[in-house]
Design a protein around this motif. Structure first.
Motif, PDB file in Angstrom:
ATOM      1  N   UNK A  39      -3.494   6.381  -5.969  1.00  8.64           N
ATOM      2  CA  UNK A  39      -3.042   4.866  -6.101  1.00  8.64           C
ATOM      3  C   UNK A  39      -2.085   4.852  -7.180  1.00  8.64           C
ATOM      4  N   UNK A  40      -1.827   5.513  -8.049  1.00 10.11           N
ATOM      5  CA  UNK A  40      -0.895   5.414  -9.014  1.00 10.11           C
ATOM      6  C   UNK A  40       0.419   6.049  -8.162  1.00 10.11           C
ATOM      7  N   UNK A  41       0.198   6.922  -7.475  1.00  8.91           N
ATOM      8  CA  UNK A  41       1.601   7.313  -6.553  1.00  8.91           C
ATOM      9  C   UNK A  41       1.843   6.296  -5.636  1.00  8.91           C
ATOM     10  N   UNK A  42       0.936   5.502  -5.041  1.00  8.92           N
ATOM     11  CA  UNK A  42       1.406   4.485  -4.399  1.00  8.92           C
ATOM     12  C   UNK A  42       2.115   3.652  -4.848  1.00  8.92           C
ATOM     13  N   UNK A  43       1.760   2.940  -6.089  1.00 11.05           N
ATOM     14  CA  UNK A  43       2.495   1.925  -6.961  1.00 11.05           C
ATOM     15  C   UNK A  43       3.821   2.530  -7.399  1.00 11.05           C
ATOM     16  N   UNK A  44       3.797   3.850  -7.476  1.00 13.03           N
ATOM     17  CA  UNK A  44       5.220   4.326  -7.951  1.00 13.03           C
ATOM     18  C   UNK A  44       6.243   4.495  -6.714  1.00 13.03           C
ATOM     19  N   UNK A  45       5.863   5.262  -5.784  1.00 11.34           N
ATOM     20  CA  UNK A  45       6.631   5.454  -4.588  1.00 11.34           C
ATOM     21  C   UNK A  45       6.327   4.416  -3.724  1.00 11.34           C
ATOM     22  N   UNK A  46       6.831   3.140  -3.614  1.00 12.37           N
ATOM     23  CA  UNK A  46       6.878   2.034  -2.851  1.00 12.37           C
ATOM     24  C   UNK A  46       6.994   2.094  -1.149  1.00 12.37           C
ATOM     25  N   UNK A  47       6.236   1.114  -0.603  1.00  9.14           N
ATOM     26  CA  UNK A  47       6.714   0.933   0.831  1.00  9.14           C
ATOM     27  C   UNK A  47       6.635   2.019   1.614  1.00  9.14           C
ATOM     28  N   UNK A  48       5.345   2.618   1.620  1.00  7.68           N
ATOM     29  CA  UNK A  48       4.925   3.695   2.344  1.00  7.68           C
ATOM     30  C   UNK A  48       5.960   5.323   2.316  1.00  7.68           C
ATOM     31  N   UNK A  49       6.943   5.242   1.303  1.00  9.53           N
ATOM     32  CA  UNK A  49       7.776   6.366   1.408  1.00  9.53           C
ATOM     33  C   UNK A  49       6.871   7.655   1.035  1.00  9.53           C
ATOM     34  N   UNK A  50       5.855   7.551   0.034  1.00  4.50           N
ATOM     35  CA  UNK A  50       5.161   8.698  -0.183  1.00  4.50           C
ATOM     36  C   UNK A  50       4.202   9.224   0.897  1.00  4.50           C
TER      37      UNK A  50
END
Length: 1678
Positions: free
Chosen positions: A88-99
């Motif tokens: 979830x932290x990754x999702x907040x850092x790497x926005x808009x589905x890029x991650x």
């Protein structure tokens, strides 16, 4: 061991992932791009695979029932929670589905590389399973072959059908197997992809039903086929059920994960905000952080229910054995952990807020303390430094001040000590900054629990700060020795704070320095003061001589020695005196003591002559006492009031004679004493007591002389007055005697002999002549008394009021004596005439009887002329008797009222009754002749009627005389006036009307005077009411500070208390009236005066309740307002207070709301509208939030004090327990004046500065606005706008914008063509109506005649302006001129009083007759039609109700004006009031009720708002054809609008109308500039104003081309399309009479105009024909 190793491997990869993520977060904070997204995806994929493998191994151990399986399950669960949190932290850092995309591609690559994994788990991670889902989708996208294809491939149709059945069965079994092996997804992206793919699969499964139906329709069924078909149906139902179940499970899973992910992202954002917040000393804005934290806490409270709902959902799904139970539990646990972690962060934030607030408060107090001490040090050094030249008085004051300064220093010691103590508890903030380098290991303390794989820290544990290079993450060492990166927000750096300790130490040292400085300077001042006192005593003793009084010598000597001792003691520590100086002072003291011893030897021979002088003074004092006593007795006599009766008393004369003899005796005694004193003066001339005795003797002699003269004059006055009183008594006795005799008559005898006898009895002329000397002597005595009084007034300020009384009585006696003589003469004359008339009546009576008898026989031969004289004689006799008796009754009433004695009244028997009876008998006999002698009878009847009218007139005149004489009220006479005027001749009527006008003028003057006094009292009362009271009473309880009353609130609360029953005493909770409240010190005198009107109104309301009790649903306050018991403003205030204190009260005491009162029609619509407007106005301000409140909202924010039972208002407490009643919020000028923060006068000046700088600034948009625009935008109210405009309006002339030259009206027409002649005429009329025509060259106003001589006006205007000037001066003029004057004055300052030359209110103007009510109504109705009543001081347009409140409209005409206003606003249909439409159309514009925009008449007709016929009539009205024309907009405007458009000239301070050259008309829709012709065509301008403007341009040099400003001839303007054919012909026709004008040349004929090209030949021909036809119509026939 295998599981342990795999768990360690997973923990290591999670740690690597965290560090990688932290690195990218640091890059983001620095503004750089992320670099480790793919690497992080690999780590997470590996962790996912390890966790999956761990779950498989754990399943084996569970099956084998391994004893430590629970511990291993818990450890794997923790790893899975950390994985979800990190994802979830990754999702907040790497926005808009890029991650997710990067992770998906990375998963595909890893799949191809590793190749040992198989199935749907291939490449699938918790963050995304794009590859796996794609593979399943590819497998399921295969469709079974169609039956037709299989039949074609088979040998027979049955074989094809069978193959089709097997094809479908195989597809179903394959799909069933794939679905059973498919995974659910570990995170939201994978679940979304699975749901999307399964929707496709489920659609394909449902579509298979058609193939199944196709298989059933085969004709030849065999057993194998049927069995296979049944199996297919069974497998298909199983597949469909399984697919539906999976779809439902995926949808519930997706819903739950979506909500969880949303909340987790929100929690992560909160975590990120709090973890990254700067808590170092660089960030001092704790108030903003406290507000943000409060908002976050509110959001957390709101989210709590959401979290609970999600946890319940997860538990329910798990209990239902959801196939993705593991994912549900993982997300639920992650959400719970993240929620607990944010909760822990809140604990950290609260602690940091407390610590940082304490830190910054300490640092601020320390800086203030140090600054205060340094300033105090400088002040002490500057103020208390002294030297020997310093003044003693100043040093004494400074010593006193220094002691007070010391007390303050001692009191301030506690402040310094407090700082030292507080410094030990202040935390450290500097190490929290990444810029601060740690020199040594820094201990830190954990605020909350922190648990990670590599480190676990409990709350309250002390750790070591290893590295603070990152502000949000610190490298710390736990008590167990573990080292890890932990969020810095979890720790606080405990005391001691060396910086704070050093700061407090510096303050303490500075305090000691200040105390030392004060001590040294105090010692210096004290020594200098002692030195001054010592020198003063030395000089005093050294200056002693023989004349010095011996009293107090020893005390001074003792004081000298004491001062020497004090000086020697005070100067020991002083830096201003050396030891040598101290010894010199000791020597000076010894010399002074020696000088004192020498003086004692020479003081023995001085006291011999004092005893004689004292004896003389004692004797003189006795004489002075006697003089004073005599003076007091004389003054009492002079100042005593006159005797109660006017004829006086001789006792005063005896007393004054005795006093005069005593004064003579004192004069003789003082003469002997003076001679003895003179001989003493000659013998002892050098004695010191001689001057005193000589002065006292001179004063006594002077006083005695004045007293003797005054007594002599006063005695002479008393003697004269005594003689005057005796003369008055004698004269009054004679007057009363003759008045009584004259009033004894009763009736006039009907016999001539008796009348003759009565005349003989009235022959008293000789007696009157004998007594004439008495009255001459009386006047002589009056003159003597006045002369004596004048002599006395020269010596004493005595007004002698009794002399005035005696003089008045003497004049009354003389007047009454003259009345007696006039009465004698009048009666003698009347009796003579009466006797003659009666004799004539008697002589003709018998003859007339005989004549009537003869005439009866000879009806045809009657002589009407003889009858006339006889009848008139009879009537004259009767009327003369009546007049005489009426005169007798009047004189008797006068005598009785004068004598003031009860007289027995006798009934008057008039002799005229007998004569009347005889006449009536005669007339009865005469009536028989009426039918035969019609003309004779008619003549007699007319004569009788005229004589009866004369009799009525005489009686009424006598009644008037008596009424005026006895001061009867004027209105009684006015009642009889119509009867009187109808019966009087023109001369008599004129005389009576003149008297009535004089009485009416006097009465009006009294009314005006009383009205002005009443207005002054009301204005004074209004000023007292506007005084603001400020009372603040506060106390502290449990850390809160309560405010009993706020600023501006006390008066409102006291009014509310009066409404509720009385003023409340907080201690006893008793209620008091205003008088009792004043006695109890609850209010002061000013407050009582301001509240008295409200209390009186409440008493009137209580009295009204008795009437309201008989009616149901009645508001007593509304009834009292309708009855006019008090002002409407007071009633509205009571109703407003009722609403704010619970509701309106009806007659029964029941409370109802305003809406209920409106529904029940208990209040009029006008009162409800005003009441709602008042309720919208909030008078109070919350000092905590700066919000505007009303009284009800203030009560809602109060807190109940349980001890006192009172509602107290909480306000913020400042450091030290002080209370600050300001919010610190910045507000604009408009908000400040609305909240009462600045004075309205200051506001007007600030806004004027903005206005002259380009316009009033809109704080929202920054645009510059005019005053009108500011009012429309709601930036200011009408009162403020009126106040601004009132300061600007001064009338001047026309301002040429090109040259800047100031022109008068006549110059503006021919020189510049700025305005047309009709507009100039209207402006000229306005100048005359305001006092005179403005002469700019002489800078003053001149009369019309002088203006004509100076060439300021045309000759054709002079006659109308002269008439208007007469109307201005109050002279009588025609109605049209009077109406024109009223119209202009009511647009300016108001109706002008010709006498005072100042404006008066409209109601007073109507009362004084300056303007009639009909005229006022016509003028104001026109103003309403133009947009509103004009506020005279500012020119603002007000509604009728606002104008009534400001006294601009008389209430007698207000209802009609309000009804007109409602019609114009669209509230009432205009069809029922056609006259209103005509009135508004005559102003040249129509108000659109929907858009509130003024329309031209043409535009109003096109929109259906105005009838065409009415518009045509309005176009031809004088207002449109001759009214003031705005040269910029070509619209008809009132004069006041031109005044408002004017600008103030800085040089002269006057207002000029700036008229710019015409530049076209702006289209309101397209913003396009139109010519006048185009504007008329588009209905933006009406034809008549356009024609007037074009005519003005043509007459002043040519039509203006708006494109280049060129002036064109009429022909050229026509060619360019600026002027149409019809308009050009009209303009040219109008110019014929005075010649066509061009730029610098004038032509006088049509041929010349055609020759020079001004007009065309066709136009000239048509004009010539029109002129000829007009001349024929005008020329009369021969």
């Amino acid at each position: 061991n295998k599981i342990q190793n795999m768990a360690l491997d997973c923990e290591e990869k999670l740690t690597l992932a965290k560090n990688t993520l932290q690195a990218d977060m640091s890059r983001i904070e620095s503004g750089d791009a992320v670099q480790c997204e793919k690497e992080l995806a690999c780590y997470l994929q590996d962790c996912e695979a390890l966790i999956r493998q761990l779950n498989l191994e754990l399943k084996v151990l569970k099956d084998e029932k391994y004893y430590q399986v629970e511990q291993l399950v818990f450890r794997v669960s923790c790893l899975q929670e950390e994985l979800v949190s990190l994802r979830l932290q990754c999702s907040s850092v790497y926005r808009k589905g890029h991650f997710s995309q990067a992770l998906g591609s990375t998963g595909a690559e890893l799949t191809s590389q590793r190749g040992n994994d198989s199935g749907l788990s291939l490449g699938q991670t918790l963050l995304g399973a794009v590859g796996a889902v794609g593979a399943v989708g590819a497998a399921l996208l295969r469709r079974p072959m169609a039956r037709s294809q299989l039949v074609a491939m088979s040998s027979s149709e049955d074989e094809g059908s069978l193959r089709f059945i097997y094809e479908l069965l195989g597809w179903v079994e394959e799909t069933q197997e794939l679905l059973e092996r498919a995974e659910w997804g570990a995170d939201l992206p994978s679940v979304e992809n699975n749901l999307q793919e399964h929707n496709k699969i489920h659609t394909a499964v449902e579509e298979l039903m058609s193939g199944l139906q196709e298989a059933k329709v085969s004709a030849n069924f065999k057993s194998s086929y049927s069995e296979t078909l049944a199996k297919l149906e069974h497998q298909y139902c199983k597949l469909l059920e399984h697919s539906s179940w999976r779809l439902r499970s995926l949808e519930s899973l997706h819903t739950f994960l979506s909500q969880c992910t949303e909340e987790l992202i929100w929690l992560n954002e909160r975590e990120e905000e709090e973890v990254s917040y700067d808590w170092s000393d660089n960030n001092t804005n704790m108030n903003a952080k406290r507000e943000l934290y409060s908002e976050m806490r509110l959001e957390l409270d709101e989210k709590r229910d959401v979290m609970r709902s999600l946890q319940e959902t997860a538990s329910r799904l798990c209990q239902e054995n959801h196939p993705a139970k593991q994912t549900l539990e993982a997300y639920s646990a992650a959400l719970q952990n993240q929620w607990q972690w944010v909760d822990q962060l809140c604990v950290c934030v609260e602690q940091h807020l407390k610590d940082n607030t304490t830190y910054f408060q300490f640092m601020g107090d320390a800086r203030d303390c140090e600054s205060y001490l340094r300033q105090l040090q400088e002040t002490i050094k500057r103020q208390y430094t002294c030297d020997k030249n310093s003044r003693l008085s100043k040093l004494e004051d400074l010593l006193q001040d220094s002691m007070e300064e010391k007390e303050q220093l001692i009191e301030y010691r506690s402040t310094v000590a407090s700082l030292v103590g507080r410094a030990k508890t202040v935390v450290q903030l500097r190490p929290r900054s990444a810029e601060t380098t740690l020199s040594t290991t820094t201990p830190i303390k954990a605020i909350c629990d922190y648990k990670q794989i590599e480190i676990t820290i409990s709350r309250g544990e002390e750790c070591v700060l290893e590295d603070n290079s990152q502000r949000s993450k610190w490298k710390v060492i736990s008590p167990t020795g573990n080292e890890a990166m932990v969020p810095s927000v979890c720790f606080t750096i405990p005391p001691p704070n060396q910086e704070a300790i050093d700061t407090a130490s510096r303050a303490e040292q500075l305090y000691q320095k200040v105390m030392s400085l004060w001590h040294q300077l105090h010692v210096n001042m004290k020594s200098v003061v002692s030195w001054h006192y010592l020198l003063k005593d030395i000089r005093t003793v050294s200056e002693w001589n023989l004349d010095t009084s011996p009293s107090g010598r020893q005390q001074i000597l003792d004081h000298l020695e004491s001062q020497l001792s004090d000086f020697l003691s005070d100067s020991k520590e002083s830096s201003l005196f050396t030891p040598a100086e101290r010894r010199d002072l000791e020597k000076d003291v010894q010399q002074a003591l020696q000088h004192c011893q020498d003086l004692l030897v020479n003081m023995e021979t001085v006291e011999k002559d004092e005893s004689v002088s004292r004896s003389y003074l004692s004797e003189l004092q006795n004489i002075t006492l006697s003089l004073n006593e005599a003076e007091q007795r004389l003054m009492r006599g002079i100042q005593a009031p006159p005797p109660s009766r006017l004829w006086g008393d001789s006792v005063d004369n005896v007393v004054q004679i005795k006093l005069q003899s005593e004064i003579d005796a004192l004069r003789s005694s003082l003469g002997d004493f003076s001679r003895r004193c003179v001989s003493f003066f000659e013998e002892k001339s050098t004695s010191s007591s001689v001057p005193v005795l000589r002065s006292e003797l001179n004063q006594a002699v002077e006083k005695l002389d004045k007293l003797h003269n005054l007594s002599s004059v006063y005695l002479e006055k008393l003697k004269t007055v005594d003689i005057l009183i005796h003369s008055l008594d004698e004269a009054e006795s004679q007057v009363r005697k003759y008045e009584s005799r004259l009033s004894e008559e009763d009736i006039v005898p009907p016999d001539t002999a008796a009348i003759k006898n009565l005349r003989e009895q009235l022959q008293w002329q000789s007696e009157l002549t004998e007594h004439e000397g008495i009255f001459q002597s009386l006047q002589s005595e009056v003159l003597h008394a006045k002369e004596a009084g004048s002599q006395l007034s020269k010596l004493h300020p005595d007004r002698s009021p009794e002399l005035e009384l005696y003089e008045d009585r003497a004049n009354q006696m003389t007047e009454r004596w003259s009345g007696v003589k006039r009465q004698m003469e009048t009666r003698e004359t009347d009796l003579e005439a009466l006797g003659s008339a009666l004799q004539q009546y008697r002589d003709g009576h018998s003859a007339l009887v005989e004549w009537i008898e003869e005439t009866t026989q000879r009806q045809e031969n009657a002589q009407p002329g003889q009858t006339d004289s006889k009848a008139l004689s009879e009537q004259l006799a009767q009327q003369t008797v009546t007049d005489y008796e009426l005169q007798l009754m009047t004189y008797r009433a006068f005598v009785e009222s004068t004598h003031k004695s009860p007289v027995k009244r006798r009934r008057m028997h008039s002799s005229s009754e007998a004569v009347t009876q005889e006449f009536m008998d005669l007339r009865t006999r005469y009536t028989a002749l009426v039918t035969l002698t019609t003309q004779h009878v008619k003549y007699i009847s007319d004569s009788l009627r005229r004589l009866e009218e004369e009799e009525c007139m005489c009686r009424i005149c006598n009644f008037i005389y008596l009424s005026v004489k006895h001061s009867k009220p004027l209105h009684l006479f006015c009642i009889l006036l119509p009867c009187l005027l109808s019966r009087l001749s023109p001369e008599e009527r004129a005389h009576v009307e003149a008297q009535l006008d004089e009485l009416t003028a006097t009465y009006n003057e009294l009314c005006d005077s009383s009205t002005q006094q009443l207005q002054q009292l009301e204005q004074q009362l209004a000023k007292e009411e506007e005084r603001k009271v400020y009372w603040l009473e506060g106390g502290a309880e449990k850390g809160k500070v309560y405010c009993r009353f706020m600023t501006k609130c006390i008066l409102l609360i006291q009014k509310a208390q009066l409404i509720m029953g009385g003023l409340v005493q907080p201690d006893s909770r008793l209620s008091f009236t205003l008088e009792q409240g004043l006695a109890q010190d609850l209010i002061d005198t000013q407050t009582r005066q301001s509240l008295s009107e409200l209390e009186n109104a409440l008493l009137l309301v209580e009295n009204t309740k008795s009437v309201g009790d008989q009616q149901q649903n009645v508001l007593p306050v509304a009834m009292a307002m309708e009855m006019g018991l008090f002002k409407e403003e007071v009633g509205l205030r009571i109703l407003e207070l009722h609403i704010n204190t619970g509701g309106l009260r009806d007659s029964t005491g029941k409370m109802i709301s305003l809406e209920q009162a409106e529904d029940m029609k208990l209040l009029t619509p006008r009162v409800i509208t005003k009441l709602r407007a008042r309720l919208q106005h909030k008078e109070l301000i919350d000092p905590n939030t700066a919000e505007k409140l009303n009284l009800y909202e203030l009560q809602q924010r109060c807190v109940l004090n349980e001890d006192s039972g009172l509602l107290l208002f909480p306000v913020k407490q400042q450091p030290g327990g002080t209370v600050c009643l300001c919010s610190g919020r910045k507000v604009g000028i408009f908000r400040a004046v609305q909240e009462g923060l600045i004075d309205r006068k200051v506001t007007v000046r600030l806004l004027e500065a903005q206005l002259f700088a380009g316009g009033i600034t809109d704080p929202r948009s920054g645009h510059r606005l005019t005053i009108d625009e500011a009012v429309r935008h709601g930036l200011m109210d009408q009162d403020l706008a009126c106040a601004m405009l009132a300061r600007q309006l001064q009338n001047g002339g026309i301002l040429d914008p090109v040259s800047g030259e100031r022109l008068d009206l006549e110059e503006s027409i021919p020189q510049a063509g700025l305005i047309d002649s009709n507009t100039a005429a209207r402006l000229m009329e306005a100048q005359v109506a305001s006092g005179g025509i403005v002469d700019l060259h002489r800078d003053k106003k001149v009369s019309v005649t002088l203006a004509a001589n100076l060439g300021l006006i045309d000759e054709d205007q002079q006659e109308e302006l002269v008439a208007l000037e007469k109307a201005y001066k109050g002279k009588v003029t025609d109605l049209g001129t009077s109406l024109k004057k009223a119209n202009l004055q009511l647009q300016m300052e108001g109706v002008i009083d010709p006498e005072s030359k100042s404006p008066v209110p409209l109601d007073q103007a109507i009362q004084k007759g300056l303007i009639r009510s009909e005229e006022a109504y016509q003028v104001l109705a026109k103003q309403v039609a133009e947009g509103g009543i004009i506020h005279h001081a500012s020119g603002m347009r007000l509604s009728v109700s606002d104008a009534i409140d400001r006294g601009l409209v008389d209430r007698s005409i207000a209802p009609g004006l309000e009804e007109l206003e409602w019609v114009f606003q669209g509230k009432i249909s205009s069809s029922s009031h056609p006259e209103a439409v005509i009135l508004q159309a005559s102003t040249g514009a129509i108000l659109d009720p929907d858009t509130r925009r003024k329309l031209t008449l043409s535009e109003a007709v096109s929109k259906g708002l105005l009838d065409g016929n009415i518009a045509s009539e309005a176009m031809a009205s004088p207002t449109v054809t001759q009214g003031a024309l705005d040269p910029q907009t070509a619209r008809i405007v009132p004069y006041s609008e031109l005044v408002r458009q004017g600008k103030i000239d800085i040089e002269t301070g006057k207002r000029f109308l700036e008229v710019k050259p015409f530049k076209g008309i702006k289209n309101e829709q397209t913003e396009e500039i139109l010519t006048l012709s185009e504007a008329v065509a588009s209905k933006q301008v009406d034809p008549v104003p356009a024609l007037r403007l074009l005519q003005s341009q043509a007459n002043s040099g040519g039509i203006i081309d708006i494109n280049d400003g060129e002036r064109l001839s009429l022909s050229e303007a026509h060619n360019r399309g600026l002027v149409g054919d019809d308009v050009a012909k009209i303009i040219a026709t109008n110019q014929i009479s005075k010649g066509l004008e061009i730029t610098e040349q004038q032509v006088s004929s049509l041929s010349d105009a055609t020759r020079v090209g001004l007009i065309s030949r066709d136009t000239a021909s048509e004009i010539q024909e029109k002129v000829i036809s007009v001349e024929r119509e005008v020329t009369p026939p021969q």
